[in-house]
Design a protein around this motif. Structure first.
Motif, PDB file in Angstrom:
ATOM      1  N   GLN A   1      19.784 -11.014   3.913  1.00 48.92           N
ATOM      2  CA  GLN A   1      18.906 -11.779   3.015  1.00 48.92           C
ATOM      3  C   GLN A   1      18.470 -10.916   1.834  1.00 48.92           C
ATOM      4  O   GLN A   1      18.449 -11.364   0.697  1.00 48.92           O
ATOM      5  CB  GLN A   1      17.661 -12.223   3.773  1.00 48.92           C
ATOM      6  N   ILE A   2      18.102  -9.680   2.152  1.00 50.50           N
ATOM      7  CA  ILE A   2      17.666  -8.740   1.112  1.00 50.50           C
ATOM      8  C   ILE A   2      18.788  -8.549   0.089  1.00 50.50           C
ATOM      9  O   ILE A   2      18.552  -8.613  -1.121  1.00 50.50           O
ATOM     10  CB  ILE A   2      17.254  -7.388   1.735  1.00 50.50           C
ATOM     11  N   GLU A   3      19.991  -8.349   0.571  1.00 52.73           N
ATOM     12  CA  GLU A   3      21.137  -8.163  -0.328  1.00 52.73           C
ATOM     13  C   GLU A   3      21.336  -9.397  -1.213  1.00 52.73           C
ATOM     14  O   GLU A   3      21.604  -9.272  -2.403  1.00 52.73           O
ATOM     15  CB  GLU A   3      22.427  -7.890   0.468  1.00 52.73           C
ATOM     16  N   ARG A   4      21.208 -10.577  -0.603  1.00 52.62           N
ATOM     17  CA  ARG A   4      21.426 -11.802  -1.395  1.00 52.62           C
ATOM     18  C   ARG A   4      20.336 -11.963  -2.453  1.00 52.62           C
ATOM     19  O   ARG A   4      20.619 -12.342  -3.585  1.00 52.62           O
ATOM     20  CB  ARG A   4      21.473 -13.030  -0.470  1.00 52.62           C
ATOM     21  N   ILE A   5      19.102 -11.660  -2.094  1.00 50.97           N
ATOM     22  CA  ILE A   5      18.010 -11.761  -3.076  1.00 50.97           C
ATOM     23  C   ILE A   5      18.241 -10.770  -4.213  1.00 50.97           C
ATOM     24  O   ILE A   5      18.163 -11.116  -5.386  1.00 50.97           O
ATOM     25  CB  ILE A   5      16.645 -11.533  -2.386  1.00 50.97           C
TER      26      ILE A   5
ATOM     27  N   SER B   1       0.850  -1.201   0.000  1.00 57.30           N
ATOM     28  CA  SER B   1       0.000   0.000   0.000  1.00 57.30           C
ATOM     29  C   SER B   1       0.874   1.235   0.000  1.00 57.30           C
ATOM     30  O   SER B   1       1.978   1.224   0.548  1.00 57.30           O
ATOM     31  CB  SER B   1      -0.873   0.043   1.258  1.00 57.30           C
ATOM     32  N   PHE B   2       0.367   2.286  -0.608  1.00 56.14           N
ATOM     33  CA  PHE B   2       0.992   3.615  -0.512  1.00 56.14           C
ATOM     34  C   PHE B   2      -0.051   4.557   0.053  1.00 56.14           C
ATOM     35  O   PHE B   2      -1.128   4.700  -0.542  1.00 56.14           O
ATOM     36  CB  PHE B   2       1.444   4.121  -1.884  1.00 56.14           C
TER      37      PHE B   2
ATOM     38  N   GLU C   1      11.153  -1.856  -3.425  1.00 55.19           N
ATOM     39  CA  GLU C   1      10.073  -1.497  -2.494  1.00 55.19           C
ATOM     40  C   GLU C   1       9.941  -2.663  -1.538  1.00 55.19           C
ATOM     41  O   GLU C   1      10.058  -3.817  -1.953  1.00 55.19           O
ATOM     42  CB  GLU C   1       8.722  -1.349  -3.205  1.00 55.19           C
ATOM     43  N   PHE C   2       9.667  -2.363  -0.284  1.00 51.47           N
ATOM     44  CA  PHE C   2       9.498  -3.455   0.669  1.00 51.47           C
ATOM     45  C   PHE C   2       8.018  -3.791   0.784  1.00 51.47           C
ATOM     46  O   PHE C   2       7.224  -2.950   1.211  1.00 51.47           O
ATOM     47  CB  PHE C   2      10.081  -3.043   2.021  1.00 51.47           C
ATOM     48  N   PRO C   3       7.599  -5.002   0.375  1.00 55.32           N
ATOM     49  CA  PRO C   3       6.185  -5.354   0.464  1.00 55.32           C
ATOM     50  C   PRO C   3       5.701  -5.330   1.916  1.00 55.32           C
ATOM     51  O   PRO C   3       6.475  -5.565   2.836  1.00 55.32           O
ATOM     52  CB  PRO C   3       6.138  -6.773  -0.094  1.00 55.32           C
ATOM     53  N   ASP C   4       4.416  -5.044   2.104  1.00 55.40           N
ATOM     54  CA  ASP C   4       3.845  -5.041   3.458  1.00 55.40           C
ATOM     55  C   ASP C   4       3.666  -6.466   3.968  1.00 55.40           C
ATOM     56  O   ASP C   4       3.725  -6.718   5.169  1.00 55.40           O
ATOM     57  CB  ASP C   4       2.477  -4.344   3.461  1.00 55.40           C
ATOM     58  N   ALA C   5       3.401  -7.377   3.051  1.00 53.35           N
ATOM     59  CA  ALA C   5       3.216  -8.777   3.439  1.00 53.35           C
ATOM     60  C   ALA C   5       3.468  -9.659   2.229  1.00 53.35           C
ATOM     61  O   ALA C   5       3.397  -9.200   1.087  1.00 53.35           O
ATOM     62  CB  ALA C   5       1.791  -8.998   3.957  1.00 53.35           C
TER      63      ALA C   5
ATOM     64  N   THR D   1       5.301  -1.625  -9.423  1.00 53.99           N
ATOM     65  CA  THR D   1       5.362  -1.901  -7.980  1.00 53.99           C
ATOM     66  C   THR D   1       5.621  -3.379  -7.738  1.00 53.99           C
ATOM     67  O   THR D   1       6.422  -3.742  -6.868  1.00 53.99           O
ATOM     68  CB  THR D   1       4.051  -1.466  -7.297  1.00 53.99           C
ATOM     69  N   PHE D   2       4.994  -4.222  -8.532  1.00 53.98           N
ATOM     70  CA  PHE D   2       5.195  -5.664  -8.375  1.00 53.98           C
ATOM     71  C   PHE D   2       6.654  -6.045  -8.651  1.00 53.98           C
ATOM     72  O   PHE D   2       7.290  -6.747  -7.854  1.00 53.98           O
ATOM     73  CB  PHE D   2       4.231  -6.424  -9.294  1.00 53.98           C
ATOM     74  N   LEU D   3       7.214  -5.547  -9.755  1.00 58.67           N
ATOM     75  CA  LEU D   3       8.627  -5.835 -10.052  1.00 58.67           C
ATOM     76  C   LEU D   3       9.526  -5.307  -8.945  1.00 58.67           C
ATOM     77  O   LEU D   3      10.452  -5.979  -8.497  1.00 58.67           O
ATOM     78  CB  LEU D   3       9.066  -5.165 -11.359  1.00 58.67           C
ATOM     79  N   ARG D   4       9.252  -4.071  -8.510  1.00 54.36           N
ATOM     80  CA  ARG D   4      10.095  -3.444  -7.493  1.00 54.36           C
ATOM     81  C   ARG D   4       9.979  -4.161  -6.148  1.00 54.36           C
ATOM     82  O   ARG D   4      10.939  -4.205  -5.384  1.00 54.36           O
ATOM     83  CB  ARG D   4       9.730  -1.965  -7.348  1.00 54.36           C
TER      84      ARG D   4
END
Ligand code: ADP
Ligand code: MG
Length: 260
Positions: free
Chosen positions: A91-95, A19-20, A60-64, A51-54
């Motif tokens: 983990q974020i960096e590795r992904i 959400s934004f 972008e950090f998904p809410d869930a 937004t989905f790609l990001r």
């Protein structure tokens, strides 16, 4: 879907929400890309494609939701708010390092030459040997037809040339999956094909790719799977034949007839 096909997937996203300002832009979007899949995401402007790609590469950090790339599982609902632990940050960096991103607006470094743009990530992020990186960067630039211009600066290139450099730069990080966000939308019409040709060659080599595009003919030709996003949800998904020749959703029918 079987547990095996999830664990072997190149990229798996489950029930992503974002959400934004109180407006839910992604309302639970899931996608699985198996190795060598070429998935096109289509849909109207504002439907949530970027937004989905990001969210998939965590720009972008998904809410869930959940993301799994290269055996790395991230459950976003558990750490969406507040400070992120060092473990999650790693983990974020590795992904991210498994995903190559190509943007509509190229995003090249204007103060660096073409060659330096392609070498930067492998040298500074992956800390690889400079001489080896240069050999690889030159080979990649050759592949996208930009070796002759390797000492030029982005400002002196056409949009099509910039985008081919941006693709070489993403490939230089040796990603498992390439993500493209409307790679040809900012280009003059006569420059679109040179970029599509490069993307088509990557598809034919078996690269795993997820691509947001308005090039419907191209999507129909190269995709193994097409996803139609409508108001933050996947409304229809299937083979190109199914979606383009026999769309079931009325929204998709209307969208497609507005595209030709
Ligand atoms: P698409 O790529 O399909 O055109 P986007 O994912 O860019 O759609 O945008 C979907 C919706 O989310 C739009 O209404 C857009 O205005 C909104 N949006 C996207 N990014 C942001 C942001 N960073 N802040 C606020 N709203 C945003
Ligand atoms: Mg977009």
């Amino acid at each position: 879907m079987s547990t095996k096909s999830i664990s072997e997937a190149a990229l798996y996203a489950e029930d992503l929400h974002k959400s934004f300002g109180g407006i839910e832009v992604l309302k639970g979007v899931s996608l699985t890309a198996q190795k060598h899949d070429v998935i096109s995401i289509i849909g109207s402007s504002g439907s949530g494609k970027s937004t989905f790609l990001r969210c998939m590469n965590l720009l972008e950090f998904p809410d869930a939701g959940k993301i799994r790339v290269h055996g790395e599982k991230l459950d976003l609902s558990q750490n969406s708010r507040g400070g992120r632990s060092k473990h999650v940050q790693q983990q974020i960096e590795r992904i991210r390092s498994c995903l190559g991103m190509v943007f509509q607006s190229f995003n090249l470094w204007s103060h660096m030459s073409v060659l330096e743009n392609v070498m930067l990530g492998p040298c500074s992020v992956l800390k690889r040997n400079r001489d080896e990186v240069e050999v690889q960067a030159r080979a990649l630039l050759d592949r996208v037809g930009m070796l002759e211009k390797c000492h030029m600066y982005p400002d002196n290139l056409s949009g099509g040339q910039k985008q081919r450099v941006a693709i070489a730069r993403a490939l230089a990080m040796d990603p498992d999956v390439m993500l493209f966000d409307e790679p040809t939308s900012a280009l003059d019409p006569e420059l679109v094909n040179e970029v599509l040709l490069v993307i088509r060659e990557l598809a034919e080599e078996g690269r795993t790719m997820i691509m947001v595009t308005h090039e419907m003919r191209f999507a129909r030709d190269v995709s193994s799977q097409v996803v139609y996003l409508h108001q933050g949800r996947i409304e229809e998904q299937g083979s190109p034949e199914q979606l383009f020749n026999n769309p079931r959703s009325e929204h998709l029918q209307r969208f497609l007839s507005s595209q030709y």
